[in-house]
Every structure is written in structure tokens, then in C-alpha cells.
Design a protein around this motif. Structure first.
Motif, mmCIF file in Angstrom:
data_model
loop_
_atom_site.group_PDB
_atom_site.id
_atom_site.type_symbol
_atom_site.label_atom_id
_atom_site.label_comp_id
_atom_site.label_asym_id
_atom_site.label_seq_id
_atom_site.Cartn_x
_atom_site.Cartn_y
_atom_site.Cartn_z
ATOM 1 N N ALA A 72 30.451 63.084 -85.852
ATOM 2 C CA ALA A 72 30.065 63.886 -84.688
ATOM 3 C C ALA A 72 31.227 64.709 -84.150
ATOM 4 C CB ALA A 72 29.529 62.956 -83.604
ATOM 5 N N VAL A 73 32.354 64.060 -83.932
ATOM 6 C CA VAL A 73 33.515 64.758 -83.372
ATOM 7 C C VAL A 73 34.250 65.529 -84.469
ATOM 8 C CG1 VAL A 73 35.748 64.442 -82.223
ATOM 9 C CG2 VAL A 73 33.788 63.029 -81.530
ATOM 10 N N GLY A 84 34.936 59.507 -96.064
ATOM 11 C CA GLY A 84 34.680 58.491 -97.082
ATOM 12 C C GLY A 84 33.635 58.946 -98.089
ATOM 13 N N LYS A 115 30.407 63.410 -98.573
ATOM 14 C CA LYS A 115 30.915 63.860 -97.278
ATOM 15 C C LYS A 115 32.041 64.878 -97.465
ATOM 16 C CE LYS A 115 29.514 59.874 -94.489
ATOM 17 N NZ LYS A 115 29.905 58.755 -93.616
ATOM 18 N N TYR A 170 39.339 59.092 -98.324
ATOM 19 C CA TYR A 170 40.298 58.009 -98.038
ATOM 20 C C TYR A 170 39.947 56.715 -98.767
ATOM 21 C CZ TYR A 170 37.033 55.704 -94.822
ATOM 22 O OH TYR A 170 35.955 55.050 -94.298
ATOM 23 N N ASN A 203 41.000 59.816 -85.312
ATOM 24 C CA ASN A 203 39.724 59.191 -84.954
ATOM 25 C C ASN A 203 39.602 57.759 -85.435
ATOM 26 O OD1 ASN A 203 38.254 61.176 -83.542
ATOM 27 N ND2 ASN A 203 37.713 62.234 -85.438
ATOM 28 N N HIS A 212 38.583 52.144 -86.874
ATOM 29 C CA HIS A 212 38.942 51.091 -87.837
ATOM 30 C C HIS A 212 39.093 49.727 -87.142
ATOM 31 C CE1 HIS A 212 40.794 49.366 -91.424
ATOM 32 N NE2 HIS A 212 41.833 48.969 -90.699
ATOM 33 N N TYR A 238 37.549 48.707 -84.088
ATOM 34 C CA TYR A 238 36.619 48.373 -82.997
ATOM 35 C C TYR A 238 35.899 47.031 -83.180
ATOM 36 C CZ TYR A 238 37.117 53.205 -81.292
ATOM 37 O OH TYR A 238 37.599 54.406 -80.823
ATOM 38 N N PHE A 292 43.395 60.269 -75.091
ATOM 39 C CA PHE A 292 42.568 60.955 -74.084
ATOM 40 C C PHE A 292 41.137 60.440 -74.174
ATOM 41 C CE2 PHE A 292 39.713 63.914 -76.308
ATOM 42 C CZ PHE A 292 40.192 63.792 -77.604
ATOM 43 N N VAL A 312 37.207 61.841 -73.071
ATOM 44 C CA VAL A 312 36.549 63.114 -72.737
ATOM 45 C C VAL A 312 36.302 63.250 -71.234
ATOM 46 C CG1 VAL A 312 34.217 62.220 -73.218
ATOM 47 C CG2 VAL A 312 34.680 64.676 -73.443
ATOM 48 N N ASN A 347 26.328 56.523 -91.501
ATOM 49 C CA ASN A 347 25.850 57.781 -90.902
ATOM 50 C C ASN A 347 26.497 58.971 -91.599
ATOM 51 O OD1 ASN A 347 28.402 56.987 -89.611
ATOM 52 N ND2 ASN A 347 28.130 58.797 -88.349
HETATM 53 N N1 LIG Z 1 38.245 59.773 -76.677
HETATM 54 C C1 LIG Z 1 36.991 60.108 -76.438
HETATM 55 O O1 LIG Z 1 36.609 60.508 -75.341
HETATM 56 C C2 LIG Z 1 35.990 59.991 -77.562
HETATM 57 C C3 LIG Z 1 34.714 60.548 -77.456
HETATM 58 C C4 LIG Z 1 33.855 60.465 -78.563
HETATM 59 C C5 LIG Z 1 34.271 59.810 -79.714
HETATM 60 N N2 LIG Z 1 35.505 59.262 -79.755
HETATM 61 C C6 LIG Z 1 36.009 58.597 -80.959
HETATM 62 O O2 LIG Z 1 35.952 59.504 -82.036
HETATM 63 C C7 LIG Z 1 35.811 58.788 -83.253
HETATM 64 C C8 LIG Z 1 34.631 59.374 -84.012
HETATM 65 O O3 LIG Z 1 33.452 59.161 -83.239
HETATM 66 P P1 LIG Z 1 32.081 59.884 -83.647
HETATM 67 O O4 LIG Z 1 31.141 59.669 -82.542
HETATM 68 O O5 LIG Z 1 32.389 61.253 -84.100
HETATM 69 O O6 LIG Z 1 31.594 58.981 -84.872
HETATM 70 P P2 LIG Z 1 31.260 59.497 -86.341
HETATM 71 O O7 LIG Z 1 32.493 60.084 -86.900
HETATM 72 O O8 LIG Z 1 30.032 60.303 -86.313
HETATM 73 O O9 LIG Z 1 30.926 58.128 -87.075
HETATM 74 C C9 LIG Z 1 31.938 57.216 -87.337
HETATM 75 C C10 LIG Z 1 32.561 57.467 -88.728
HETATM 76 O O10 LIG Z 1 33.823 56.841 -88.771
HETATM 77 C C11 LIG Z 1 34.158 56.590 -90.116
HETATM 78 N N3 LIG Z 1 34.769 55.262 -90.204
HETATM 79 C C12 LIG Z 1 34.207 54.088 -89.816
HETATM 80 N N4 LIG Z 1 35.072 53.081 -90.044
HETATM 81 C C13 LIG Z 1 36.189 53.635 -90.604
HETATM 82 C C14 LIG Z 1 37.420 53.100 -91.068
HETATM 83 N N5 LIG Z 1 37.681 51.793 -91.007
HETATM 84 N N6 LIG Z 1 38.342 53.963 -91.555
HETATM 85 C C15 LIG Z 1 38.081 55.279 -91.635
HETATM 86 N N7 LIG Z 1 36.920 55.842 -91.217
HETATM 87 C C16 LIG Z 1 35.994 55.016 -90.706
HETATM 88 C C17 LIG Z 1 32.866 56.665 -90.911
HETATM 89 O O11 LIG Z 1 32.907 57.828 -91.723
HETATM 90 P P3 LIG Z 1 33.381 57.763 -93.255
HETATM 91 O O12 LIG Z 1 32.147 57.582 -94.082
HETATM 92 O O13 LIG Z 1 34.078 59.045 -93.442
HETATM 93 O O14 LIG Z 1 34.264 56.558 -93.367
HETATM 94 C C18 LIG Z 1 31.782 56.844 -89.859
HETATM 95 O O15 LIG Z 1 30.737 57.672 -90.287
HETATM 96 C C19 LIG Z 1 35.625 57.324 -82.861
HETATM 97 O O16 LIG Z 1 36.864 56.674 -82.977
HETATM 98 C C20 LIG Z 1 35.197 57.404 -81.423
HETATM 99 O O17 LIG Z 1 35.497 56.235 -80.700
HETATM 100 C C21 LIG Z 1 36.363 59.335 -78.708
#
Ligand SMILES: NC(=O)c1ccc[n+]([C@@H]2O[C@H](COP(=O)([O-])OP(=O)(O)OC[C@H]3O[C@@H](n4cnc5c(N)ncnc54)[C@H](OP(=O)(O)O)[C@@H]3O)[C@@H](O)[C@H]2O)c1
Length: 336
Positions: free
Chosen positions: A157-158, A178, A182, A198, A221, A247, A249, A276, A278, A327
Motif C-alpha cells: 500500500a505505502v 518478495g 511483485k 529479497y 518499511n 518484520h 510485528y 514518523f 502519518v 497480499n
Molecule cells: N508510520 C506510519 O504512519 C505508517 C502508516 C502506514 C503504514 N506504515 C508501515 O508501512 C509498512 C507497509 O505497510 P502497508 O500498509 O503498505 O503494507 P503492505 O506493504 O501493503 O503489506 C505488507 C507487506 O510487507 C511485506 N513483508 C511482510 N513481512 C516482511 C518481512 N519479514 N520482510 C520483508 N517484507 C515483509 C510483504 O510484502 P512482500 O511479499 O514483498 O514480502 C507484505 O505484502 C508497514 O511497516 C506499516 O506498519 C506506517
């Protein structure tokens, strides 16, 4: 009488969530009082952060209380209203929780233009994840034309928005994801310059080949070994917007942090590593939404959602897909 189906947090999960961590029940839907409206929630956003919200302890928001409706962003239509700004039929997004019907007073609720994009996109690239990418990259990453931006979880998503905004700034975009599907999506459909898988044994070598001028901005991320490898490839005065650490959570033990070599890179390269959330940029949310919507309308920003039609009862299983990479794009659960 309208019946609400909702998901309450029943236990603090250990590791990945299980069905037993939630009570999924039917209750009469509440009626709106003066100044309130009732939303029929059609889609909920599944966010990695939800896993952290279930844990006890200090964080950037209080934990979801045991017995409370699980916190979630969602979008739907107003179907009963005593609020002048939110008439019946209006499309809205907000923190409505994992439930079919939510009562709101309109605070922090956005009105949506469903002619511009469907509801699922308003909780994705045009919503909170898009804003996260926008502020994290532009305010903290500050990429310059010709610089190299690397983003992990790049097809998500991000990440998918980060890479495309990097390109719009004239930077070189490198995505880490991954698997070959993708990676192909990033380069062939979103216009990333290179994608690195990766999960391959030769990840570090491929990352080096993909970043011949090293990395100026690493949009973090995931953490873990991926983050470590990227920190070690940073350039002098590089910036690391620290957005997430997926990784870690569900870890039931300490998975360790940055290696000595990665920390040394922070020092010798004088890296700017900045965590940060959002919400830090809430006062400027409309700026991000307007820009994201403009790029989207002009065909400069593509967005991929992964919408599951499994309904509210599937919430625990579908949420876990975020942590296995099941996803492909912004993960959304359709409730009805
Ligand atoms: N700071 C903020 O305000 C904020 C706001 C929104 C999101 N976030 C953070 O942004 C990150 C992405 O969130 P998203 O909503 O965009 O989710 P997303 O990327 O749509 O989904 C999570 C993806 O993370 C990858 N992943 C899962 N476990 C992993 C691991 N151990 N090592 C490497 N990649 C892994 C997977 O993709 P692969 O198939 O590529 O492994 C999975 O599809 C998260 O860490 C989330 O907490 C932060």
C-alpha cells in the motif's frame, strides 16, 4: 431494527493473530443522536499497524482495550443521519472499526468522491497509506533529481506510492519485494527502475548491482535483514524515513536490530534516520490528498488494491496475509 456484526478484541495475541483472539458477534446497531450519523461500512483497510494496536504497552496510540471493537480504518455510506454535513448517501472514510455499522460525530471523517475512485482506493493510495508515502518521502526523504530512492515492501500500500512519487521527483526508484511477480509489477506496471527480490539468497549482491551509486533515500518499511542491507548501502548525508518495521510485528522473541556495520553507516555517512507516524502530518492531510488525487486523475500515479470479498468473519485470517506477503497491493476486506 438493523443488526450490526462486529469484531471485538478478546485477548492479546501472541505472534500471528488467531480466531480465538476475537469475539465476532451480532448486536442491534445503535441509532444516531443529534450531531451524529450512522455509516454502513463497506470496506475496511487492513493495516500492519493493527497488530501493534492489539498489544499492551506504550505506543503512539493507546492499545485497543480488551472487549472493545477492533480499531480499523474503513469506508462506506451514511445510511442514517442527524448531522448537517453528512447526509444520507454520502460516502465517507474514517476510523470506524471492524464492524458493519458505525456511529460517528464526523470528527476526522473525510467525505469521498466516489466518481474519482472506488471506496477501496480511498482507504489505500488516496487515503492513509498514500498520505504516509507522500509525507514520509517528500518531507523526510526529500529526494533530489538523479538521487537513488530505495523502498522496501515496495508492492504494498505505502511502498507502491513511494516509488512512483520518487519517479515524479526525478529520482531513481528501486523497489524491494518478495518474489518475481511483485518485482515484475514494480518495473513493468509502476515504472520503478529496478526491483530486487529479497527472498533470493543473492539479495545483497543484487541490491548492490541495483544501486551502483549507492542509496540516498531508504524508505524503511520492514526492518530485519532487508533494512540492515539497505543501511549499509547508504550514501553520505542519506535520509531514512523510518515508516514501519513489519518484520518485527509478530515477533515472540527479540529479532535483533541493526548490525554494527549498519549502525556504523549511520555514523560515518551522517544519516538522518527519522521515525514518523502519518498522524504527525494530520494538519496537512488535505494537501496530500489533493496532490495524490491530481496525480491519480492525470494517470501519473497507479494504485493496486487486493480486495477480499470474504466478509467480516474472515478478518483474522486476512489480516495475517500482510505478514506472509499474501497480499498483492493494498489489502482491503469487503464487509458486504
Ligand atoms: N508510520 C506510519 O504512519 C505508517 C502508516 C502506514 C503504514 N506504515 C508501515 O508501512 C509498512 C507497509 O505497510 P502497508 O500498509 O503498505 O503494507 P503492505 O506493504 O501493503 O503489506 C505488507 C507487506 O510487507 C511485506 N513483508 C511482510 N513481512 C516482511 C518481512 N519479514 N520482510 C520483508 N517484507 C515483509 C510483504 O510484502 P512482500 O511479499 O514483498 O514480502 C507484505 O505484502 C508497514 O511497516 C506499516 O506498519 C506506517
Amino acid at each position: 431494527m438493523t443488526t450490526n456484526r462486529l469484531v471485538r478484541l478478546a485477548a492479546r495475541p501472541v505472534g500471528l493473530v488467531g480466531r480465538e483472539d476475537f469475539d465476532i458477534v451480532d448486536e442491534p446497531a445503535a441509532e444516531p443522536s443529534d450531531g451524529e450519523f450512522r455509516v454502513c461500512v463497506e470496506v475496511i483497510s487492513l493495516d500492519p499497524a493493527m497488530r501493534g494496536w492489539m498489544n499492551e504497552g506504550r505506543s503512539y496510540v493507546p492499545p485497543v482495550e480488551l472487549g472493545a471493537v477492533m480499531r480499523a480504518y474503513g469506508a462506506g455510506k451514511v445510511e442514517a443521519s442527524k448531522h448537517p454535513d453528512f447526509p444520507v448517501g454520502a460516502a465517507v472514510a474514517g476510523l470506524f472499526g471492524v464492524q458493519r455499522y458505525a456511529i460517528s460525530d464526523g470528527k476526522n471523517v473525510a467525505r469521498l468522491d466516489v466518481d474519482a475512485a472506488p471506496l477501496e482506493r480511498w482507504v489505500g493510495g488516496l487515503g492513509m497509506p498514500g498520505q504516509t508515502a507522500y509525507f514520509g518521502l517528500l518531507d523526510l526523504g526529500r529526494p533530489k533529481p538523479g538521487e537513488t530512492v530505495v523502498v522496501s515492501a515496495a508492492s504494498g500500500a505505502v511502498g507502491q506510492i513511494v516509488g512512483q512519487i520518487a519517479k515524479l521527483q526525478g529520482a531513481r526508484a528501486v523497489g524491494i519485494a518478495g518474489g518475481p511477480d511483485k518485482c515484475r509489477f514494480l518495473t513493468e506496471e509502476l515504472g520503478f527502475d529496478v526491483a530486487v527480490d529479497y527472498k533470493r539468497d543473492d539479495f545483497a549482491d543484487r541490491l548492490r548491482d541495483a544501486t551502483p551509486d549507492r542509496i540516498d533515500v531508504y524508505f524503511e518499511n520492514v526492518g530485519g535483514p532487508v533494512g540492515d542491507a539497505c543501511f549499509k548501502r547508504m550514501n553520505l548525508f542519506g535520509r531514512v524515513p523510518l515508516c514501519g518495521l513489519i518484520h518485527h510485528y509478530n515477533a515472540t522473541e527479540d529479532l535483533g536490530g541493526l548490525s554494527g556495520a549498519a549502525l556504523r553507516s549511520v555514523l560515518v555517512n551522517r544519516l538522518e534516520v527519522r521515525g514518523f507516524i502519518v498522524f504527525d502530518f494530520a494538519a496537512r492531510a488535505s494537501e496530500a490528498t489533493a496532490k495524490l488525487a491530481e496525480w491519480h486523475r492525470d494517470g501519473k500515479l497507479r494504485m493496486r488494491e487486493d480486495v477480499r470479498d470474504d466478509g467480516i468473519d474472515a478478518f483474522p485470517e486476512v489480516l495475517n496475509e500482510l505478514f506472509s506477503g499474501g497480499n498483492f497491493g493494498k489489502l482491503v476486506l469487503r464487509l458486504g
